[in-house]
Design a protein around this motif. Structure first.
Motif, PDB file in Angstrom:
ATOM      1  N   HIS A  34       0.848  -1.193   0.000  1.00  0.00           N
ATOM      2  CA  HIS A  34       0.000   0.000   0.000  1.00  0.00           C
ATOM      3  C   HIS A  34       0.890   1.253   0.000  1.00  0.00           C
ATOM      4  O   HIS A  34       0.723   2.141  -0.837  1.00  0.00           O
ATOM      5  N   CYS A  35       1.854   1.283   0.903  1.00  0.00           N
ATOM      6  CA  CYS A  35       2.748   2.453   0.990  1.00  0.00           C
ATOM      7  C   CYS A  35       3.549   2.608  -0.297  1.00  0.00           C
ATOM      8  O   CYS A  35       3.788   3.723  -0.759  1.00  0.00           O
ATOM      9  N   SER A  59       2.616   1.612  -3.305  1.00  0.00           N
ATOM     10  CA  SER A  59       1.690   2.078  -4.333  1.00  0.00           C
ATOM     11  C   SER A  59       1.533   3.596  -4.249  1.00  0.00           C
ATOM     12  O   SER A  59       1.512   4.295  -5.271  1.00  0.00           O
ATOM     13  N   LEU A  60       1.445   4.123  -3.031  1.00  0.00           N
ATOM     14  CA  LEU A  60       1.290   5.566  -2.843  1.00  0.00           C
ATOM     15  C   LEU A  60       2.553   6.311  -3.262  1.00  0.00           C
ATOM     16  O   LEU A  60       2.492   7.338  -3.940  1.00  0.00           O
ATOM     17  N   ARG A  61       3.688   5.788  -2.841  1.00  0.00           N
ATOM     18  CA  ARG A  61       4.973   6.442  -3.119  1.00  0.00           C
ATOM     19  C   ARG A  61       5.281   6.499  -4.594  1.00  0.00           C
ATOM     20  O   ARG A  61       5.863   7.432  -5.105  1.00  0.00           O
ATOM     21  N   GLN A  62       4.935   5.407  -5.282  1.00  0.00           N
ATOM     22  CA  GLN A  62       5.310   5.283  -6.684  1.00  0.00           C
ATOM     23  C   GLN A  62       4.196   5.724  -7.632  1.00  0.00           C
ATOM     24  O   GLN A  62       4.370   5.640  -8.837  1.00  0.00           O
ATOM     25  N   PHE A  63       3.080   6.143  -7.099  1.00  0.00           N
ATOM     26  CA  PHE A  63       1.942   6.521  -7.934  1.00  0.00           C
ATOM     27  C   PHE A  63       1.602   5.389  -8.902  1.00  0.00           C
ATOM     28  O   PHE A  63       1.543   5.586 -10.107  1.00  0.00           O
ATOM     29  N   GLU A  64       1.449   4.198  -8.359  1.00  0.00           N
ATOM     30  CA  GLU A  64       1.223   3.028  -9.211  1.00  0.00           C
ATOM     31  C   GLU A  64       0.156   2.122  -8.613  1.00  0.00           C
ATOM     32  O   GLU A  64       0.040   2.013  -7.392  1.00  0.00           O
ATOM     33  N   HIS A  65      -0.570   1.440  -9.469  1.00  0.00           N
ATOM     34  CA  HIS A  65      -1.498   0.411  -9.021  1.00  0.00           C
ATOM     35  C   HIS A  65      -0.699  -0.799  -8.522  1.00  0.00           C
ATOM     36  O   HIS A  65       0.392  -1.057  -8.996  1.00  0.00           O
ATOM     37  N   GLY A  96      -1.996  -3.785  -8.780  1.00  0.00           N
ATOM     38  CA  GLY A  96      -2.531  -4.935  -9.517  1.00  0.00           C
ATOM     39  C   GLY A  96      -3.400  -5.836  -8.654  1.00  0.00           C
ATOM     40  O   GLY A  96      -3.592  -7.001  -8.972  1.00  0.00           O
ATOM     41  N   GLY A  97      -3.919  -5.298  -7.556  1.00  0.00           N
ATOM     42  CA  GLY A  97      -4.807  -6.085  -6.710  1.00  0.00           C
ATOM     43  C   GLY A  97      -4.103  -6.818  -5.574  1.00  0.00           C
ATOM     44  O   GLY A  97      -4.757  -7.426  -4.723  1.00  0.00           O
ATOM     45  N   ILE A 144      -2.429  -5.681  -2.969  1.00  0.00           N
ATOM     46  CA  ILE A 144      -2.676  -5.135  -1.621  1.00  0.00           C
ATOM     47  C   ILE A 144      -3.887  -5.847  -1.043  1.00  0.00           C
ATOM     48  O   ILE A 144      -3.874  -6.353   0.076  1.00  0.00           O
ATOM     49  N   SER A 150      -8.569  -4.237 -10.826  1.00  0.00           N
ATOM     50  CA  SER A 150      -8.146  -5.167  -9.779  1.00  0.00           C
ATOM     51  C   SER A 150      -8.028  -4.449  -8.441  1.00  0.00           C
ATOM     52  O   SER A 150      -7.889  -5.075  -7.411  1.00  0.00           O
ATOM     53  N   LEU A 202      -6.146   8.798  -4.918  1.00  0.00           N
ATOM     54  CA  LEU A 202      -4.849   8.971  -5.591  1.00  0.00           C
ATOM     55  C   LEU A 202      -4.869   8.373  -6.989  1.00  0.00           C
ATOM     56  O   LEU A 202      -4.436   9.005  -7.961  1.00  0.00           O
ATOM     57  N   MET A 203      -5.389   7.149  -7.103  1.00  0.00           N
ATOM     58  CA  MET A 203      -5.420   6.475  -8.410  1.00  0.00           C
ATOM     59  C   MET A 203      -6.235   7.307  -9.418  1.00  0.00           C
ATOM     60  O   MET A 203      -5.968   7.275 -10.614  1.00  0.00           O
ATOM     61  N   MET A 240      -4.124  10.689 -10.205  1.00  0.00           N
ATOM     62  CA  MET A 240      -2.987  10.316 -11.051  1.00  0.00           C
ATOM     63  C   MET A 240      -3.318  10.403 -12.538  1.00  0.00           C
ATOM     64  O   MET A 240      -2.454  10.610 -13.373  1.00  0.00           O
ATOM     65  N   VAL A 292       7.318  13.229  -1.980  1.00  0.00           N
ATOM     66  CA  VAL A 292       6.353  12.252  -1.463  1.00  0.00           C
ATOM     67  C   VAL A 292       7.074  11.159  -0.685  1.00  0.00           C
ATOM     68  O   VAL A 292       6.642  10.745   0.395  1.00  0.00           O
ATOM     69  N   GLN A 296       6.277  10.688   3.183  1.00  0.00           N
ATOM     70  CA  GLN A 296       5.667   9.452   3.646  1.00  0.00           C
ATOM     71  C   GLN A 296       6.483   8.825   4.766  1.00  0.00           C
ATOM     72  O   GLN A 296       5.944   8.366   5.767  1.00  0.00           O
TER      73      GLN A 296
END
Ligand SMILES: [Fe+2]
Ligand SMILES: [Fe+2]
Ligand SMILES: [Fe+2]
Ligand SMILES: [Fe+2]
Lengths: 281, 281
Positions: free
Chosen positions: A125-126, A128-134, A136-137, A139, B53, B153-154, B157, B170, B174
């Motif tokens: 989760h952290c 995903s937030l840091r990298q601005f990325e999903h 992929g489910g 988490i 996902s 965020l998602m 983005m 960030v 964080q």
């Protein structure tokens, strides 16, 4: 016995007009109404009120009992072997401590089993937030695993009661294990997931032993707790044996997910590159 | 409609033949088929395949836009004031840094906003395990908040892209905030929840400013991202303005939940003593 407390809880909710409730009395009520937060009313399929706050109707499921219990990841690489022998060496003191008390053993080990999913889910989760990325489910998959393990604990709590020194032990073990797993996951998620994969293989083994003791009559096959009947959609006359069967199937699913996650890392990918096994149980 | 998804779940278990997918290619597929883990196929209401996902159909909702945006907890006790002035003093550097770039601001602040729910949920989860106790649904409430913030965020983005120095910021923020919030929650959950309550009040304010800029035409009212349309069940022709409206409503719900949680602690209770506002949004 927790059934009693939960019944009591539901009653309270009803008599306080579905606000506040519990120990606070009058002032709680005011606050709830000031902030306007009250739990969404959830109904069962038959229209009755849903009694559980730790899981909701759409999170219940029928366990897939046909899952292969024998699958095993043969340790190949150095890290695999580290994972394998770490888990194997933890088995001896555990066996020694619990001996044949499988109910107690199940309850105690589930307090540990619910940690890795939470740690992994939180770290992803952290990230995903840091990298601005999903993610992929993934988490969600790991948090669901943590929740599923917590449900195992909530179930076994109904049939075994921890003594004070067992509580003290859980306290200490959680402190050590949480930090160790956190570090492991930061340094090498492939090792961390592999360790969990092997832990789950051992869990399957323990639950098989539990079933044997039940069948021999050494452990009484009491009726299944109400929480288990609702969570795994078991028949009303289900017994402890049925509960152990579905819990064991859960562990086999966790085994698959964690070995799979480790395999993804071994191939040099991040988890998000492979489809997350959402709702796999 | 949750029935639909649950049906889908059972089906896919049967047809575990269709495995793999995603970027990994051939070798990934082998692994998936060895471990037999594949994501449960989820279908939309109209029968089409579910493309996300990070959230599933039963987690989508229509936002309650009628929520009172003006509610405010007047700081009374010393800790309230600490919380209030901590948040207020964080506002100035933030305003200075972002100025009128509300899209960028929203995106950046959501990376921070998703931390408290995860930290609180994780700590309550560990406590539930250690104490052999139900959390009364609060673990789920806080994890849902974290997930909802991650969805913010998602969404943002899709309309703003972070630059390299913003990513670096960030990363640092964080690291600091996660640890600070973790410590705060361990020492005083009532302070921690109060701080979040006030942060949410500020978030409502920022999103109101965002809306003003959109209405003035200073920010282009682009079409809403597909992910937002599906998550908040928005009409197909929804715009960024609609998205900001529902996000602001979410923040107002978080404000209520966190002030409520803090109030429970102020009265000397644990969260589990009051009904958790599950599904409150
Ligand atoms: Fe378990
Ligand atoms: Fe497990
Ligand atoms: Fe947010
Ligand atoms: Fe928020």
């Amino acid at each position: 016995f927790s059934t009693v407390t939960l019944d009591a809880k539901t009653e309270k909710k009803a008599e306080t007009g579905s606000v506040g409730g519990a120990a606070g009395g009058g002032r709680d009520k005011e606050i709830v109404s000031y902030w306007g937060v009250s739990p969404a009313k959830v109904t069962k399929e038959d229209g009755g009120e849903w009694r559980w706050s730790c899981f909701r109707p759409w999170e219940t499921y029928k366990s897939n009992l046909s899952i292969d219990l024998k699958k095993h990841h043969a340790p190949v690489t150095f890290l695999d072997k580290v994972a394998y022998w770490t888990v194997k060496s933890l088995r001896y003191p555990t066996d020694l401590f619990f001996q044949r008390r499988y109910g107690c053993r199940a309850m105690m080990l589930e307090t540990v089993a619910a940690v890795p999913g939470m740690v992994g889910g939180m770290l992803l989760h952290c990230k995903s937030l840091r990298q601005f990325e999903h993610s992929g489910g993934w988490i969600k998959v790991l948090l669901e695993e943590a929740e599923n393990e917590r449900m195992h604990l909530m179930t076994f709590m109904e049939v075994a009661k921890p003594r004070w020194y067992e509580r003290a032990l859980v306290f200490t073990v959680q402190g050590v294990f949480f930090n160790a797993y956190f570090m492991a996951y930061v340094i090498s998620p492939k090792l961390a997931h592999r360790v969990v994969g092997y832990l789950e293989e051992e869990a399957i083994h323990s639950y098989t032993e539990f079933l044997k003791e039940l069948d021999k009559g050494n452990i009484e096959n009491v009726p299944a707790p109400a929480i288990a009947i609702d969570y795994w959609q078991l028949p009303q006359d289900a017994t402890l044996r049925d509960v152990v069967m579905v819990v064991r199937a859960d562990e086999a699913h966790h085994r698959d997910v964690n070995h799979f996650a480790s395999d993804i890392h071994y191939q040099g990918h991040e988890l998000k590159k492979a489809p997350a096994p959402l709702g796999y149980h």
